[in-house]
Design a protein around this motif. Structure first.
Motif, PDB file in Angstrom:
ATOM      1  N   HIS A   5       0.846  -1.203   0.000  1.00  0.00           N
ATOM      2  CA  HIS A   5       0.000   0.000   0.000  1.00  0.00           C
ATOM      3  C   HIS A   5       0.882   1.254   0.000  1.00  0.00           C
ATOM      4  CE1 HIS A   5      -3.488  -2.531   1.235  1.00  0.00           C
ATOM      5  NE2 HIS A   5      -2.540  -3.217   1.842  1.00  0.00           N
ATOM      6  N   PRO A   6       0.334   2.414  -0.400  1.00  0.00           N
ATOM      7  CA  PRO A   6       1.108   3.662  -0.289  1.00  0.00           C
ATOM      8  C   PRO A   6       1.419   3.946   1.185  1.00  0.00           C
ATOM      9  CG  PRO A   6      -0.877   3.983  -1.625  1.00  0.00           C
ATOM     10  CD  PRO A   6      -0.989   2.627  -0.998  1.00  0.00           C
ATOM     11  N   HIS A  30      -4.732   3.293  -6.944  1.00  0.00           N
ATOM     12  CA  HIS A  30      -4.643   2.289  -5.874  1.00  0.00           C
ATOM     13  C   HIS A  30      -5.800   2.447  -4.884  1.00  0.00           C
ATOM     14  CE1 HIS A  30      -3.033  -0.388  -2.813  1.00  0.00           C
ATOM     15  NE2 HIS A  30      -3.453   0.529  -1.958  1.00  0.00           N
ATOM     16  N   CYS A  34      -8.608  -0.229  -3.324  1.00  0.00           N
ATOM     17  CA  CYS A  34      -8.198  -0.748  -2.009  1.00  0.00           C
ATOM     18  C   CYS A  34      -9.077  -0.157  -0.901  1.00  0.00           C
ATOM     19  CB  CYS A  34      -6.733  -0.403  -1.764  1.00  0.00           C
ATOM     20  SG  CYS A  34      -6.154  -0.900  -0.133  1.00  0.00           S
ATOM     21  N   CYS A  37      -7.097   1.530   2.099  1.00  0.00           N
ATOM     22  CA  CYS A  37      -6.556   2.876   1.864  1.00  0.00           C
ATOM     23  C   CYS A  37      -7.672   3.899   1.677  1.00  0.00           C
ATOM     24  CB  CYS A  37      -5.609   2.860   0.663  1.00  0.00           C
ATOM     25  SG  CYS A  37      -4.069   2.000   1.043  1.00  0.00           S
TER      26      CYS A  37
END
Ligand SMILES: [Zn+2]
Length: 221
Positions: A5-6, A30, A34, A37
């Motif tokens: 994940h970021p 993303h 997700c 997130c």
């Protein structure tokens, strides 16, 4: 199941709207895919809103409201023209069955697939309001390896489909990666299918091999 994940810093910046446009597109792709997130970004947006509400009100000059409204009116006309120009959905190159375009690309132009090397194609993403953004798609065939490279700036990647291993970890559909100059890697595709990645590079990719360097500079990544 998404594994990568970021960072929290990137998600906070996404919530605050302070990412550069290329990073915003890749992080946005993303976050769309997700749930974890998405929940984090909503939480950070809520914190930002609460901080705004907690700020002590300050008295404004009497003409402040009128002059702000006048500025907004002035900005609206070009914005409406821009919206009319971008309202039609731009054409998109083909994707494998079941793979869809991230909504974060909605206002971008995506070129056709260009040949880069045997089994490797790429596509340029043009961001209408930021011509300097370096955003592109890579479409790499099963079992192929991208040339080993490092980065002059930050490279952000969202895996749209397929999977690759780069010596650090396995990245599969939905995964996100951030790599900078401290990372020298060679993404190698899994044997069971092609992989499409959406990437933004703040700077350039710096390839090890001479041929890869030539291809990289021709392609502009
Ligand atoms: Zn995530």
């Amino acid at each position: 199941m998404t594994q990568h994940h970021p960072s929290e810093e990137l998600l906070v910046a996404a919530a605050a709207g302070t990412l550069d446009s290329g990073a915003a597109i890749v992080v946005g792709a993303h976050v769309e895919a997700c749930g974890r997130c998405r929940a984090d970004v909503r939480l950070f947006e809520g914190v930002g809103g609460a901080m705004l509400e907690a700020i002590e009100p300050a008295l404004l000059a009497p003409e402040a409201l009128a002059s702000t409204l006048a500025k907004i009116d002035g900005a609206r006309a070009p914005a409406r023209r821009h919206a009319a120009r971008t309202a039609r959905v731009p054409s998109r190159p083909d994707l494998p069955p079941g793979v869809t375009w991230p909504r974060s690309l909605a206002h971008c132009t995506v070129s056709r697939w260009h040949w880069m090397a045997p089994g490797m194609r790429w596509s340029r993403v043009t961001v209408p309001h930021d011509r300097d953004a370096n955003v592109f798609l890579l479409r790499i065939g099963a079992g192929k390896a991208l040339a080993q490279h490092t980065h002059s700036g930050l490279e952000l990647t969202h895996v749209m489909c397929g999977a690759f291993h780069d010596g650090r970890a396995l990245f599969a559909a939905g995964d996100f990666d951030a790599a900078d100059g401290s990372v020298r890697h060679q993404p190698v595709l899994e044997a069971d299918g092609e992989c499409i990645c959406l990437a933004s590079v703040n700077g350039r990719l710096v390839f090890d091999g001479a041929i890869a360097r030539v291809i990289g500079s021709l392609v502009g990544i």
